[in-house]
Design a protein around this motif. Structure first.
Motif, PDB file in Angstrom:
ATOM      1  N   THR A  58     -15.444   7.037  32.449  1.00 25.90           N
ATOM      2  CA  THR A  58     -16.343   7.131  31.289  1.00 25.90           C
ATOM      3  C   THR A  58     -16.261   8.522  30.673  1.00 25.90           C
ATOM      4  OG1 THR A  58     -17.840   5.532  32.286  1.00 25.90           O
ATOM      5  CG2 THR A  58     -18.726   6.873  30.506  1.00 25.90           C
ATOM      6  N   TYR A 116     -13.863  10.717  31.043  1.00 26.79           N
ATOM      7  CA  TYR A 116     -12.512  10.981  30.542  1.00 26.79           C
ATOM      8  C   TYR A 116     -12.294  10.312  29.184  1.00 26.79           C
ATOM      9  CZ  TYR A 116      -7.450  11.174  30.288  1.00 26.79           C
ATOM     10  OH  TYR A 116      -6.168  11.391  29.867  1.00 26.79           O
ATOM     11  N   ARG A 117     -12.787   9.087  29.043  1.00 24.43           N
ATOM     12  CA  ARG A 117     -12.622   8.396  27.762  1.00 24.43           C
ATOM     13  C   ARG A 117     -13.302   9.161  26.631  1.00 24.43           C
ATOM     14  NH1 ARG A 117     -13.024   3.318  30.865  1.00 24.43           N
ATOM     15  NH2 ARG A 117     -15.272   3.452  30.689  1.00 24.43           N
ATOM     16  N   GLN A 118     -14.344   9.889  26.978  1.00 23.63           N
ATOM     17  CA  GLN A 118     -15.027  10.678  25.951  1.00 23.63           C
ATOM     18  C   GLN A 118     -14.544  12.127  25.935  1.00 23.63           C
ATOM     19  OE1 GLN A 118     -19.211  10.373  25.337  1.00 23.63           O
ATOM     20  NE2 GLN A 118     -19.340   8.309  26.121  1.00 23.63           N
ATOM     21  N   SER A 119     -13.527  12.403  26.703  1.00 18.73           N
ATOM     22  CA  SER A 119     -12.984  13.771  26.794  1.00 18.73           C
ATOM     23  C   SER A 119     -14.054  14.771  27.222  1.00 18.73           C
ATOM     24  CB  SER A 119     -12.372  14.198  25.460  1.00 18.73           C
ATOM     25  OG  SER A 119     -11.293  13.388  25.150  1.00 18.73           O
ATOM     26  N   THR A 148      -5.038  18.767  31.372  1.00 19.31           N
ATOM     27  CA  THR A 148      -5.412  17.887  30.263  1.00 19.31           C
ATOM     28  C   THR A 148      -6.497  18.521  29.396  1.00 19.31           C
ATOM     29  OG1 THR A 148      -4.788  15.867  31.372  1.00 19.31           O
ATOM     30  CG2 THR A 148      -6.521  15.677  29.761  1.00 19.31           C
TER      31      THR A 148
END
Lengths: 715, 307
Positions: free
Chosen positions: B220, B222-225, B288
């Protein structure tokens, strides 16, 4: 024995994987392992992680959820105004045009748009129907825009850029919600989102509608017909099959009804009494399976099918070519004899009409019509379009070590188009592609990216789109990039196989009773017809750029200096009335652009973009959207718990050589916590600052300000 | 002659007295030396309990070596005969309290330790949880631009907010504290909470941050950075950017220092987080997020010097 051996092999493999995963952590002697802690799976594996922005071999603009909210966008295309160099306007009535380094006003041919990895670029007629993308703005998680050609990664048609729309993972959608919105300009929107969760997955379903009146200021005494109503359904399901396998299913569709303006060519010889309306029904289904073979190796397999069925109808009465008034003589335009004369005059409309009065067969037909006692030749014109795509893709990501990462894959695609009016039947195109991208880090500060996309299809034969990029990482978060890339826009089914037949439907009873006798054939067609020569070649672009991305504390900046050369362009009209498809035109762009964002305080976000472009084109239509300056500014202020104010300013100078596009927006939102859920209230204002029409003179509003209020209940 | 005799007699007496004095001094010195040596030889009676045999044995060996470096001689005894009982983990700590001996808990839950301390036990402990303020400091080192910190706790770990809010205010940071009763509520609300934050500070809370929720939390975010810091080294391996933690070796240092202090002053320090820490960094995830890579040891030293 064999089974036992296999089991042992699997056991050893599992043990090796376990050692690989936990080896580092247990290398030291004394590791305190709280109960269950060592069972945590490796979730963010190297193969799953995306490149940091400073290492991406392209200029990329990322618009995240926070920016999308701050933009206050009602429709998806409006968000694109935040991208430097992007034209995002409703140039053709209520039909948006979104084009990076746009040239032609209605041009969406040269940019690829993906939604969750599915191309929404329509194959038969090279277009992106922004109205029909079945994604509500509230369901978008992030939009990644690659500025510049990127066919090496995405294949043909990624000519000027790529828009990659990533919807919210169903797990990330906060909950079910219902929203209504209303305002002036006929704005009337509604949305219902339902979220279901279970242990291994989640499902989000959104049903939405949006409607507005479009440009509502009368032009030359006539009302502009461009109201629209769009209803969409969008579904995304994600389910973890195992720790390493994820299955995703996407499905949805759209129903759109858009009022259209009359074609100028039609008005030359007809009176339109039932103005054109365009309806489109589209649907898609997509399945994606992702597997993590190991932390360094991942596989993605995807299949999707999509279908679009669109029809444009207009009711009109043909003018008598002799009198210029409505009458039975109008039927002559749909007679076999005039078609034959048209063919004899090398399909020159003016020459045909000039010769009509002296052609005995045509005169005979005209007299037959005049003496028939029939009324005016009124009928319906219909342009029907069906487009289908089946697409299968497999992509493998392998990280060999800290310095080498390889992405390879293959794609098989079947495109089909069907249209009585434009293709006189159906046409199809099969394509096959192989692609690869190698990321190398030969030196700690140097990243090299080599990629290529080889594609063969039945129309365009084999094409290879290469890219080479070098990124010098000055420091973490800072990269200077040199990029060279090439791309092509494939010739589409229509450009290759156009055979236009505008037939007359719903004719008056007299004509229906004796069609052959009155018009000379059973299925009367407008005498004007167009046929593709089949000798076009793909449009090409070659791009060179120097770019820089840097992040300093709360400040982030991206700069791009570029030179783009577009060759073999098909710039002249290719419609049923005029089809001048050649590869004779060219366009070149030079310029620079910048985007910067700054968060000076936790409650404030400032963002700005600017693009300066010098475009040279050898034909006027390729300059219509070539604004010399495009910029945007945005301010978001979360000033109190649950309160947010945002304001944006957009400028494009100048479209169509002389028109300013200058808009300002403001938005105030308030989230009110409820016993179970939340109520979100919002007021938005959009103001046309310059007062100029948008791109074309007819695109104007009665009221320079548009406003709407919305209320959403999240539960 | 008498005077001479007397004189000789006087000299003998003086010599005798001097001899007795010297002998007494010698005895005193010998006794003192003997007592001192005997005292040193006696060492401190320690006992270890809890954890698995392997970990306990290794911990004991490492602690012995560390104490000897400090000039102490640990005498390993049974818990009942020990002067100080070192209990590894919550269960051992609870059991040790019933033995009526001074107890030093190691890797003990903060709440368990504080409850015992508040009830007046002759005990102390070093917590198994990472110090949230130190985690925040680590977040600031790695993400200096991050100003809005999401903190999601269950009611059991809400104490973290109290510590962090006081620190954040002085650092011009905003702590967005949210409470989720369980994993289901976390799943529902985390995306919304993350939207308004620059990073997520995950704290020790088995209800919210466990093997069962790692995928949810990490994917969750990661998907939102939105990078995740904490809660421990195992989460870092799974995908959070970094975490400070107390390794076994760090805890040995911490306990050795406490034992020496106990021996010198006869009392234990109050329950607290360990001063000795390590840092674990997930290099792939850090890259990343464009985090400048630093050696974990260097980060740990920075954290220790910032205390």
């Amino acid at each position: 024995m064999a089974t036992g051996g296999l089991m042992r092999f699997r056991g050893i493999l599992a043990l090796l994987v376990l050692i690989a995963l936990t080896g580092n952590l247990h290398a030291t002697d004394l590791v305190w392992v709280p109960e269950g802690a060592s069972d945590i799976p490796v979730v963010l594996t190297p193969a799953r992680l995306r490149q940091p922005q400073s290492e991406v071999p392209a200029s990329v603009t990322v618009i995240d959820r926070e920016l999308i909210e701050a933009s206050g966008a009602r429709e998806l295309y409006e968000v694109m105004r935040l991208v430097p160099g992007m034209s995002a306007v409703k140039a053709d009535g209520n039909v948006p045009t979104v084009a990076y380094h746009g040239t032609q006003a209605r041009d969406s041919r040269r940019m690829l748009v993906l939604v969750d990895g599915r191309s929404v670029y329509q194959p038969a007629f090279s277009r992106v129907l922004w109205n029909d993308i079945p994604v509500a703005v509230s369901d978008v998680e992030r939009i990644e825009v690659t500025r510049g050609p990127n066919a090496a990664s995405y294949g043909a048609n990624a000519v000027t850029g790529i828009i990659n729309i990533i919807t919210r993972h169903p797990q990330d959608t906060p909950g079910s919600s219902v929203m209504v919105r209303g305002g002036n300009n006929g704005v009337s929107d509604a949305r219902l989102t339902d979220v279901r969760r279970w242990e291994q997955g989640a499902l989000r379903t959104t049903v939405a509608r949006r409607a507005d009146d479009g440009y509502d200021k009368p032009f030359r005494g006539r009302e502009i017909r461009d109201a629209k109503l769009v209803e969409t359904l969008d579904m995304r399901l994600s389910h973890d099959l195992t720790e390493r396998d994820t299955l995703e299913v996407f499905a949805g569709g759209a129903l759109s009804e858009v009022e259209r303006l009359e074609e100028g060519a039609l008005l030359d010889f007809s009176t339109v009494y039932g103005p054109p309306d365009e309806e489109a029904r589209s649907g898609f289904g997509q399945v994606r399976w992702q597997r993590q073979w190991s932390p360094d190796h991942a596989l993605k397999v995807q299949f999707y099918a999509q279908h679009l069925d669109g029809t444009q109808r207009a009711e009109l009465c043909a003018h008598d070519p002799l009198t210029g008034e409505m009458g039975p003589g109008g039927g002559l335009l749909y007679s076999r004899e005039l078609r034959e004369l048209y063919e004899a005059n090398n399909r020159d409309v003016d020459a045909t009409l000039a010769a009509a009065g002296s052609d005995p067969a045509v005169v005979q037909r005209y007299m037959t019509l005049i003496n028939s006692g029939a009324g005016p030749f009124c009928h319906r014109l219909k342009q029907d379009v069906q487009e289908q795509r089946l697409d299968f893709e497999i992509e493998d990501t392998l990280r060999l070590n800290d310095r080498v990462r390889l992405v390879t894959g293959a794609n098989v695609r079947h495109d089909r188009g069907k249209s009585v009016a434009l293709l006189n039947g159906s046409a199809h195109n099969n394509s096959y592609a192989l692609f690869g991208n190698l990321e190398l880090i030969p030196l700690r500060a140097l990243h090299v990216n080599l990629g290529g996309f080889w594609q063969w299809d039945q129309i365009n034969s084999a094409r290879f789109s290469p890219r080479a990029a070098a990124i010098w990482r000055l420091a973490p978060g800072h990269g200077v990039r040199l990029v060279y890339s090439e791309a092509v826009r494939n010739i589409d089914l229509y450009e290759e196989k156009a055979d236009t037949r505008l037939r007359a439907y719903n004719m008056p009873a007299t004509f229906r009773a004796d069609t052959l006798g009155l018009l000379g054939w059973d299925n009367p067609e407008l005498f004007v017809t167009q046929t593709a020569g089949g000798d076009l070649k793909p449009e090409r672009v070659r791009s060179r750029e120097i770019g820089y991305f840097g992040r300093f504390m709360q400040f982030e900046v991206d700069l791009r200096v570029y030179e783009e050369s577009l060759r073999d362009l098909i710039s002249e009209p290719t419609n049923p009335f005029r089809f001048d498809a050649t590869n004779d035109n060219q366009v070149s762009h030079r310029g620079w652009e910048a985007q910067a964002s700054w968060r000076p305080h936790p409650q404030h976000l400032l963002r700005g973009t600017y693009a300066r472009r010098h475009t040279e084109a050898d034909i006027d239509p390729e300059r219509r959207l070539a604004a010399r300056h495009i910029s945007s500014m945005l301010w978001r202020y979360d000033f109190r718990e649950g309160w947010m104010f945002s304001s944006a300013y957009y400028l494009a100078r100048k479209y169509s050589n002389n028109r300013f596009y200058e808009q300002a927006t403001a938005q105030l939102t308030r989230n009110v916590p409820l016993a179970r859920g939340e109520l979100a209230l919002s007021a938005q204002l959009e103001h046309n600052v310059s007062g100029d029409a948008v791109v074309f003179r007819r695109n104007d509003y009665l009221d320079r300000s548009r406003y709407w209020l919305s209320a959403a209940l999240n539960f | 002659m008498q005077p001479i005799h007397s004189a000789r007699h006087g000299m003998w007496l003086t010599a005798t007295i001097a001899g007795v004095r010297a002998a007494m001094l010698g005895v005193v010195l010998w006794t003192a030396l003997w007592v001192g040596v005997a005292q040193a030889d006696k060492g401190i009676g320690l006992a270890l309990s809890g954890a698995g045999d392997t970990f306990q044995a290794r911990f004991g060996d490492a602690l012995s070596a560390r104490l000897e470096e400090k000039g102490e001689r640990p005498l390993w005894r049974t818990p009942e005969r020990s002067e100080l009982l070192i209990a590894l983990g919550d269960d051992a700590f609870r059991r040790a309290l019933s033995l009526q001996r001074p107890v030093l808990g190691v890797f003990v839950s903060r709440q368990v330790a504080l409850d015992a301390y508040a009830s007046g036990c002759a005990c102390s402990a070093f917590f198994q949880e990472a110090d949230p303020v130190r985690q925040l400091r680590l977040a600031r080192i790695l993400f200096p631009a991050a100003r809005r910190i999401a903190l999601v706790t269950s009611p059991h770990s809400a104490w973290n907010a109290g510590l962090l809010l006081a620190h954040a205010e002085s650092q011009d940071l905003v702590i967005e504290h949210h409470t989720a009763a369980n994993a289901a509520e976390l799943a529902r609300s985390l995306p919304r909470w993350l939207a308004q934050a620059d990073l997520l500070l995950a704290v020790h809370d088995p209800e919210l941050y466990s093997p069962d929720t790692a995928r949810l939390v990490l994917l969750t975010s990661y998907r939102q950075s939105k990078p995740v810091i904490g809660p421990d080294e195992f989460f870092v391996q799974a995908g959070s950017v970094a975490s400070s933690y107390t390794s076994g070796a760090d805890m040995v240092d911490q306990v050795a220092a406490a034992v020496v202090r106990f021996r010198q002053r006869g009392r234990l320090p109050p329950p607290d987080f360990s001063d000795h820490v390590s840092v674990r960094l997930n290099e792939h995830v850090a890259r990343t997020y464009e985090v400048p890579l630093q050696a974990p040891e260097s980060l740990a030293r920075q954290l220790e010097t910032q205390q």
